[in-house]
Enzyme design. Structure first.
Site, PDB file in Angstrom:
ATOM      1  N   TYR A   1      11.524 -35.020 -12.921  1.00 16.98           N
ATOM      2  CA  TYR A   1      10.202 -34.672 -13.303  1.00 16.98           C
ATOM      3  C   TYR A   1       9.607 -34.711 -11.980  1.00 16.98           C
ATOM      4  O   TYR A   1      10.113 -35.107 -10.902  1.00 16.98           O
ATOM      5  CB  TYR A   1       9.526 -35.969 -14.148  1.00 16.98           C
ATOM      6  CG  TYR A   1       9.457 -37.454 -13.244  1.00 16.98           C
ATOM      7  CD1 TYR A   1       8.610 -37.708 -12.347  1.00 16.98           C
ATOM      8  CD2 TYR A   1      10.788 -38.055 -13.679  1.00 16.98           C
ATOM      9  CE1 TYR A   1       8.816 -38.947 -11.713  1.00 16.98           C
ATOM     10  CE2 TYR A   1      10.778 -39.316 -12.858  1.00 16.98           C
ATOM     11  CZ  TYR A   1       9.714 -39.808 -11.947  1.00 16.98           C
ATOM     12  OH  TYR A   1       9.944 -40.772 -11.328  1.00 16.98           O
TER      13      TYR A   1
ATOM     14  N   GLY B   1      -8.388  -6.946   4.195  1.00 16.06           N
ATOM     15  CA  GLY B   1      -9.060  -7.203   5.358  1.00 16.06           C
ATOM     16  C   GLY B   1      -8.397  -7.910   6.533  1.00 16.06           C
ATOM     17  O   GLY B   1      -9.420  -8.160   7.452  1.00 16.06           O
TER      18      GLY B   1
ATOM     19  N   HIS C   1     -16.854  -7.980   1.568  1.00 12.23           N
ATOM     20  CA  HIS C   1     -15.745  -9.037   2.057  1.00 12.23           C
ATOM     21  C   HIS C   1     -15.980 -10.350   1.605  1.00 12.23           C
ATOM     22  O   HIS C   1     -14.904 -11.031   1.214  1.00 12.23           O
ATOM     23  CB  HIS C   1     -15.810  -9.181   3.732  1.00 12.23           C
ATOM     24  CG  HIS C   1     -15.063 -10.138   4.318  1.00 12.23           C
ATOM     25  ND1 HIS C   1     -15.175 -11.327   4.458  1.00 12.23           N
ATOM     26  CD2 HIS C   1     -13.537  -9.636   4.514  1.00 12.23           C
ATOM     27  CE1 HIS C   1     -14.066 -11.913   5.161  1.00 12.23           C
ATOM     28  NE2 HIS C   1     -13.177 -11.046   5.082  1.00 12.23           N
TER      29      HIS C   1
ATOM     30  N   ARG D   1      -3.112   3.222   8.439  1.00 11.14           N
ATOM     31  CA  ARG D   1      -3.612   2.187   7.584  1.00 11.14           C
ATOM     32  C   ARG D   1      -2.410   1.190   7.806  1.00 11.14           C
ATOM     33  O   ARG D   1      -1.278   1.536   7.448  1.00 11.14           O
ATOM     34  CB  ARG D   1      -3.587   2.579   6.284  1.00 11.14           C
ATOM     35  CG  ARG D   1      -4.539   4.054   6.120  1.00 11.14           C
ATOM     36  CD  ARG D   1      -4.553   4.381   4.515  1.00 11.14           C
ATOM     37  NE  ARG D   1      -5.308   3.461   3.705  1.00 11.14           N
ATOM     38  CZ  ARG D   1      -5.469   3.696   2.414  1.00 11.14           C
ATOM     39  NH1 ARG D   1      -4.652   4.562   2.087  1.00 11.14           N
ATOM     40  NH2 ARG D   1      -6.016   2.834   1.787  1.00 11.14           N
TER      41      ARG D   1
ATOM     42  N   MET E   1      -5.795  -7.120   8.308  1.00 10.44           N
ATOM     43  CA  MET E   1      -5.070  -6.073   9.346  1.00 10.44           C
ATOM     44  C   MET E   1      -6.152  -4.952   9.603  1.00 10.44           C
ATOM     45  O   MET E   1      -7.193  -4.815   8.841  1.00 10.44           O
ATOM     46  CB  MET E   1      -3.769  -5.933   9.242  1.00 10.44           C
ATOM     47  CG  MET E   1      -2.992  -7.230   9.332  1.00 10.44           C
ATOM     48  SD  MET E   1      -1.307  -6.837   8.894  1.00 10.44           S
ATOM     49  CE  MET E   1      -1.297  -6.362   7.644  1.00 10.44           C
TER      50      MET E   1
ATOM     51  N   CYS F   1       7.300 -38.160  -5.963  1.00  9.76           N
ATOM     52  CA  CYS F   1       6.159 -38.741  -6.348  1.00  9.76           C
ATOM     53  C   CYS F   1       5.495 -38.634  -4.998  1.00  9.76           C
ATOM     54  O   CYS F   1       4.314 -38.883  -4.691  1.00  9.76           O
ATOM     55  CB  CYS F   1       6.132 -40.213  -6.741  1.00  9.76           C
ATOM     56  SG  CYS F   1       6.882 -41.248  -5.465  1.00  9.76           S
TER      57      CYS F   1
ATOM     58  N   SER G   1      13.070 -42.243  -7.183  1.00 16.03           N
ATOM     59  CA  SER G   1      11.888 -41.225  -6.913  1.00 16.03           C
ATOM     60  C   SER G   1      11.742 -40.878  -5.545  1.00 16.03           C
ATOM     61  O   SER G   1      11.579 -41.828  -4.601  1.00 16.03           O
ATOM     62  CB  SER G   1      10.531 -42.022  -7.319  1.00 16.03           C
ATOM     63  OG  SER G   1       9.491 -41.423  -7.534  1.00 16.03           O
TER      64      SER G   1
ATOM     65  N   ARG H   1      -3.656  -1.466  -6.386  1.00  9.19           N
ATOM     66  CA  ARG H   1      -2.708  -2.780  -6.292  1.00  9.19           C
ATOM     67  C   ARG H   1      -3.384  -3.545  -7.667  1.00  9.19           C
ATOM     68  O   ARG H   1      -4.329  -3.269  -8.041  1.00  9.19           O
ATOM     69  CB  ARG H   1      -3.126  -3.187  -4.818  1.00  9.19           C
ATOM     70  CG  ARG H   1      -4.342  -3.800  -4.842  1.00  9.19           C
ATOM     71  CD  ARG H   1      -4.715  -4.545  -3.334  1.00  9.19           C
ATOM     72  NE  ARG H   1      -6.241  -4.529  -3.075  1.00  9.19           N
ATOM     73  CZ  ARG H   1      -6.522  -4.487  -1.876  1.00  9.19           C
ATOM     74  NH1 ARG H   1      -5.845  -4.308  -0.875  1.00  9.19           N
ATOM     75  NH2 ARG H   1      -7.915  -5.008  -1.877  1.00  9.19           N
TER      76      ARG H   1
ATOM     77  N   LYS I   1       0.747  -1.059  -0.034  1.00  3.80           N
ATOM     78  CA  LYS I   1       0.108   0.048   0.100  1.00  3.80           C
ATOM     79  C   LYS I   1       0.767   1.191  -0.079  1.00  3.80           C
ATOM     80  O   LYS I   1       0.808   2.060  -0.780  1.00  3.80           O
ATOM     81  CB  LYS I   1      -1.024   0.196   1.132  1.00  3.80           C
ATOM     82  CG  LYS I   1      -1.903   0.880   1.059  1.00  3.80           C
ATOM     83  CD  LYS I   1      -2.968   0.684   2.515  1.00  3.80           C
ATOM     84  CE  LYS I   1      -3.735  -0.304   2.264  1.00  3.80           C
ATOM     85  NZ  LYS I   1      -4.356  -0.772   3.885  1.00  3.80           N
TER      86      LYS I   1
HETATM   87  P1  ADP Z   1      -7.670  -2.280   3.689  1.00  2.00           P
HETATM   88  O1  ADP Z   1      -6.220  -2.723   3.508  1.00  2.00           O
HETATM   89  O2  ADP Z   1      -8.319  -3.092   4.699  1.00  2.00           O
HETATM   90  O3  ADP Z   1      -8.426  -1.969   2.421  1.00  2.00           O
HETATM   91  P2  ADP Z   1      -7.324   0.607   4.107  1.00  2.00           P
HETATM   92  O4  ADP Z   1      -6.113   1.205   4.773  1.00  2.00           O
HETATM   93  O5  ADP Z   1      -7.183   0.532   2.526  1.00  2.00           O
HETATM   94  O6  ADP Z   1      -7.746  -0.917   4.572  1.00  2.00           O
HETATM   95  O7  ADP Z   1      -8.380   1.599   4.499  1.00  2.00           O
HETATM   96  C1  ADP Z   1      -9.830   1.119   4.817  1.00  2.00           C
HETATM   97  C2  ADP Z   1     -10.917   2.015   4.155  1.00  2.00           C
HETATM   98  O8  ADP Z   1     -10.465   3.572   4.559  1.00  2.00           O
HETATM   99  C3  ADP Z   1     -10.552   2.469   2.641  1.00  2.00           C
HETATM  100  O9  ADP Z   1     -11.906   2.196   1.924  1.00  2.00           O
HETATM  101  C4  ADP Z   1      -9.713   3.412   2.543  1.00  2.00           C
HETATM  102  O10 ADP Z   1     -10.295   4.079   1.302  1.00  2.00           O
HETATM  103  C5  ADP Z   1     -10.331   4.273   3.612  1.00  2.00           C
HETATM  104  N1  ADP Z   1      -9.285   5.353   3.791  1.00  2.00           N
HETATM  105  C6  ADP Z   1      -8.030   5.189   4.506  1.00  2.00           C
HETATM  106  N2  ADP Z   1      -7.101   6.179   4.460  1.00  2.00           N
HETATM  107  C7  ADP Z   1      -7.976   7.176   4.055  1.00  2.00           C
HETATM  108  C8  ADP Z   1      -7.928   8.724   4.232  1.00  2.00           C
HETATM  109  N3  ADP Z   1      -6.832   9.136   4.394  1.00  2.00           N
HETATM  110  N4  ADP Z   1      -9.059   9.334   3.792  1.00  2.00           N
HETATM  111  C9  ADP Z   1     -10.115   8.926   3.281  1.00  2.00           C
HETATM  112  N5  ADP Z   1     -10.279   7.637   3.525  1.00  2.00           N
HETATM  113  C10 ADP Z   1      -9.452   6.665   3.935  1.00  2.00           C
HETATM  114 MG    MG Z   2      -7.794  -0.882   1.007  1.00  2.00          MG
HETATM  115 MG    MG Z   3      -9.643  -2.958   6.307  1.00  2.00          MG
END
Ligand code: ADP
Ligand code: MG
Ligand code: MG
Length: 876
Positions: A853, A102, A456, A93, A104, A833, A766, A337, A23
């Protein structure tokens, strides 16, 4: 100067995943591309590993560095933490190297407290928005810090909605939200035993710590094990200025894919919600709108977004999954991503990207996750049965596939039913949450009442290749009573239903399924893969049916044909038992003579099915007691059938009893004590090969006879001698010049250690890595399940060594045996195997140590083909 633990987005770039997490690296890359990304900084994965090294503490040094960057961010934005004129609010984040959607936790709107929120309400002239942000912050922070799940807070919201007589969260007003914030804080105090932190810096450090800690929450640990992600990586933390999608009707938030993640179709695909924040879209609190509706509602924002999407796709040369927010009409990018996709979509996208000239065939081969192919190799609905069935309802086709199974209502039940009862289950839920991941994994299919295509359940199911139908609002569900109704029918726990993940149809009955086949994009990609692959792929097959299936999937031979399964057939077991209870060689030979024609015809069938490809036949391996009955009634019946005294039969059975049968009288030890068994099996193999060869002069059959469980060269020499004498005589009598090979399994550590000696007799090795793993670790694979969980929890082992080859220990034995074997016999043929033959990381290992193989079950043949191609590409 020590290590640098914090980077501004503009200091990083897309290649820094290891340090900044996926990220963080992509936020940096988008920033550098000049895209509208809220400003911020990333605390590195190394800070996370340091946190664990320091006994779950953020060191003073790192805290000071974080504070330095907070000051930078304040300068850049002109906002300040805790300021009453212009307060800085941030999101905190998580973001690991590999995406773990989802798994963490993320906290939004951090920086608010009782006074700041009031100032914020004044400043924005929008108290509802200010208090909505505040209650969200307390809710997320409490959830992450207390690790109690969101359920309790959601209950409070539902109660509030009920009290006010409204349905949607957007209908709650500023005062309601203010009251909720108070309730949330009270709950925090009750659970944590301290007041909710008011100082933004304390809030932030608490949040950073909580994110570090969430790296080790149970669902993250489980996700890592499923996806081979080492626990040593750690997660990065992104601290980012907030932008607000919940400011009113000109604001919103959404997610989008540059191509359809279910089918691969090249079309912008996504959902958004106005006046919403963060995960509202994926959590299914309200039904989202499609991205096409954004085009109508706000064409300027849509156009800007569209341009960014395809700039990103071109830049990353792969399908992108993006998060965005619109704040009062202004677009912000929050994440991009490489998108998760179904296996079918992965193939479609790879082929399209090649056709569009964006990537090469080689890159296409490398971008598909071999494990994902599994989803395409499993049965599909029988078209006629499907036509005949009438759906009881339908919803969103969130993840394709054909699922048929028994209804369960909780993730725990799914796991329980699947593992304890061996049942095929379909998980039916109001909505799924990240805690459900293990149960989802054990389900054939997932059906949810709430949630869209990006919910989810949908995202996780697609990642797992599991069928999912989501957002079926017509369902009335009572999760507590374990019952739901749909299409006027009531369904209870254990009832059979079927889901079609490609159409979204739901059927209130079990529907017949048929075998899958390789065609279209799948075939095209496999052909590209075969061009790069040097490792051959064989199959483990004991029947002509399995052999034929494996041929369809591209097998280039049989690496392991077990000869014992054939004897369990009801017509054959009698002759087998007769052989076992024989009191002398003569009796045994008589019984074996009955088995010979059966075994010969089995082998003929297999040679026919394999159409001239090589077949390795392994001689009888299991302990003999496995063929005899254990309970009184069956023993009495058998005695009668064999015309024996019950007492005599019991004596035979008890004489075969072993304390440790896995290490008992089995494998080549059977042939050493009863050479006539090896004689019969050799006769069957050679005669079958001669017969089939005569029918198909165009094939060049070279039977491969494999002696199991060898630990000492002399025992191999003894059994080989029996084989050679028997085979040579038959071949000479037939006036044939057929060649054959005698080799061995390497599955006892002593065989690996003395492989140079063994290779004097063995023409091929094998690696039987199931037994080799069992005997190297010293634990039985039938029992290890009982204690391995404790080992995963304590991080002693991260993976099941029976599923993923232990390259450090068992792998060392394999490498050693390869080297020693080649020293004696440079042209020795080498294969594997064990179950590992179809596991991608183990296939890569086999390529690298120079095996000829791998051999795996028919359904894993395409997976091994692709994994072998990727290994070859990677090694270059
Ligand atoms: P995940 O890895 O679970 O997707 P994120 O870190 O992407 O978690 O964040 C979860 C949600 O919060 C996402 O929908 C993201 O768009 C929103 N979000 C994260 N940072 C900000 C920010 N600075 N301003 C507005 N929304 C945010
Ligand atoms: Mg996200
Ligand atoms: Mg999340």
């Amino acid at each position: 100067m020590g290590k640098k633990y914090v980077y501004l987005f503009k200091e990083g770039n897309g290649s820094m995943r290891e340090l900044l997490g996926g990220k963080g690296a992509n936020l940096a890359e988008m920033t550098n591309l000049g895209m509208p990304v809220p400003r911020g900084f990333t605390i590195t994965t190394e800070a996370c590993t340091q946190y664990y090294e320091d006994g779950e503490k953020i060191s003073d040094e790192i805290q000071a560095e974080i504070m330095h960057y907070v000051a930078e961010l304040e300068n850049m934005t002109g906002k300040k933490f805790g300021d009453l004129e212009n307060p800085l609010l941030v999101s905190v984040r998580s973001g690991a190297r590999a995406s773990m959607p989802g798994m963490m936790d993320t906290i939004l709107n951090l920086g608010l407290n009782d006074t700041v929120v009031e100032a914020f309400a004044k400043k924005t002239g929008n108290p509802r928005f200010a208090y909505d942000s505040y209650r969200r912050f307390i809710q997320m922070y409490s959830d992450v810090v207390m690790e109690v799940g969101k359920a309790y807070f959601e209950k409070l919201i539902d109660e509030m909605k009920e009290k006010k007589g409204v349905k949607l969260d957007t209908e709650l007003d500023a005062d309601d939200l203010k009251e909720l914030a108070e309730q949330f804080k009270a709950e925090y105090k009750k659970e944590v035993g301290a007041d909710f932190p008011t100082d933004p810096v304390d809030q932030m450090m608490g949040a950073v710590k909580a994110v570090f800690r969430s790296w080790n929450n149970p669902r993250a640990i489980y996700y890592r094990r499923m996806n081979d992600i080492p626990s040593s990586w750690g997660t990065a933390v992104n601290v980012q200025e907030m932008v607000f999608g919940n400011m009113g009707d000109t604001s919103g938030t959404g997610v989008a894919f540059s191509r359809n993640p279910a089918t691969g179709e090249k079309k912008l695909y996504g959902e958004f919600l106005m006046n919403a924040q963060g995960e509202d879209v994926v959590a299914g609190v309200r039904t989202p709108q499609t991205i096409d509706q954004l085009k109508e509602q706000n064409p300027a924002v849509y156009d800007e977004f569209y341009k960014i999407v395809y700039t990103l796709e071109k830049h990353y040369r792969d399908m992108q999954d993006m998060e965005f927010t619109i704040e009062e009409g202004k677009l912000f990018m929050l994440q991009t991503r490489n998108g998760k996709r179904t296996a079918a979509a992965a193939l479609q996208i790879a082929c399209d990207l090649v056709d569009e000239g964006m990537i090469t065939e080689k890159e296409a081969v490398s971008m598909i996750d071999p494990k994902q192919l599994d989803a395409l190799l499993h049965p599909q609905f029988d078209p006629t049965a499907l036509k005949a069935a009438k759906p009881v309802g339908s919803a969103l086709p969130a993840s394709p596939g054909a699922a048929c199974g028994q209804v369960v209502f909780t993730a725990e039940d799914a796991t329980e039913w699947a593992t304890k009862k061996g049942a095929k289950v379909i998980l039916v839920r109001l909505e799924t949450s990240p805690e459900d991941i293990e149960g989802m994994h054990y389900s054939q299919g997932i059906l949810t009442v709430r949630g869209g295509m990006t919910s989810h359940a949908a995202v996780v199911a697609r990642g797992m290749g599991t069928c999912c139908v989501s957002g079926c609002g017509e369902i009335k569900i009572d999760e507590a009573r374990k019952v739901f109704t749909l299409g006027g029918k009531e369904f209870h726990e254990g009832d059979f239903i079927s889901l079609d993940g490609s159409t979204g149809n739901i059927y209130g009955e079990a529907i017949k399924t048929v075998e899958a086949s390789i065609s279209g994009n799948f075939d095209r990609l496999m052909k590209w893969a075969d061009e790069y692959r040097t490792l051959k792929v064989r199959t483990n097959a004991d029947t002509p049916k399995d052999a034929a299936q494996a041929m369809k999937f591209g097998a280039q031979g049989i690496g392991l044909c077990r000869t014992e399964h054939m004897f369990f057939d009801s017509e054959r077991i009698a002759a087998m038992r007769e052989m076992i209870v024989s009191k002398n060689v003569e009796q045994r030979k008589t019984a074996l003579a009955k088995l010979l024609p059966m075994q010969r015809s089995d082998f003929e069938g297999i040679y026919e099915a394999m159409q001239g490809y090589p077949v390795t036949i392994r001689f009888l391996d299991p302990p003999l007691h496995e063929f005899l009955p254990q309970d009184e009634e069956d023993i009495a019946a058998l005695a009668k059938e064999m015309k024996m005294e019950v007492g005599d039969l019991k004596a035979v059975i008890s004489s075969l009893h072993e304390f440790n049968p896995m290490m008992g009288h089995r494998g080549c030890r059977l042939a050493v004590t009863y050479p006539e068994i090896a004689e019969m099996q050799t006769t069957a193999v050679i005669q079958a090969a001669l017969n089939v060869q005569k029918k198909h002069p165009e094939w060049d059959l070279v039977p491969e006879i494999m002696i199991p469980l060898v630990g000492e060269v002399k025992e191999l020499a003894y059994v080989k001698n029996v084989v050679v004498e028997t085979a040579d005589k038959i071949i000479a009598e037939a006036g044939s010049d057929m060649k054959y090979m005698v080799g061995t399994m390497i599955e006892i550590p002593r065989a690996a250690l003395t492989a140079d000696e063994i290779a004097k007799e063995a023409e091929f090795f094998s690696f039987g890595t199931n037994d080799l793993t069992q005997m190297t670790f010293g634990f039985s694979r039938d029992d290890a399940g009982n204690f391995l969980d404790a080992y995963y929890e304590k991080k002693i082992y991260e993976n099941d060594p029976f599923a993923r080859l232990d390259q450090i220990g068992v792998g060392k034995l394999v490498e050693m045996a390869v080297e020693l074997g080649k020293r004696t016999r440079p042209d020795i043929k080498l294969g594997i195997c064990g179950e590992h033959g179809g596991d991608p990381s183990s296939v890569e290992f086999c390529h690298n140590v120079g095996l000829n193989y791998v051999s795996c079950s028919p359904y894993r043949v395409p997976i091994a083909r692709l994994a072998a191609a990727q290994a070859a590409i990677k090694a270059k």
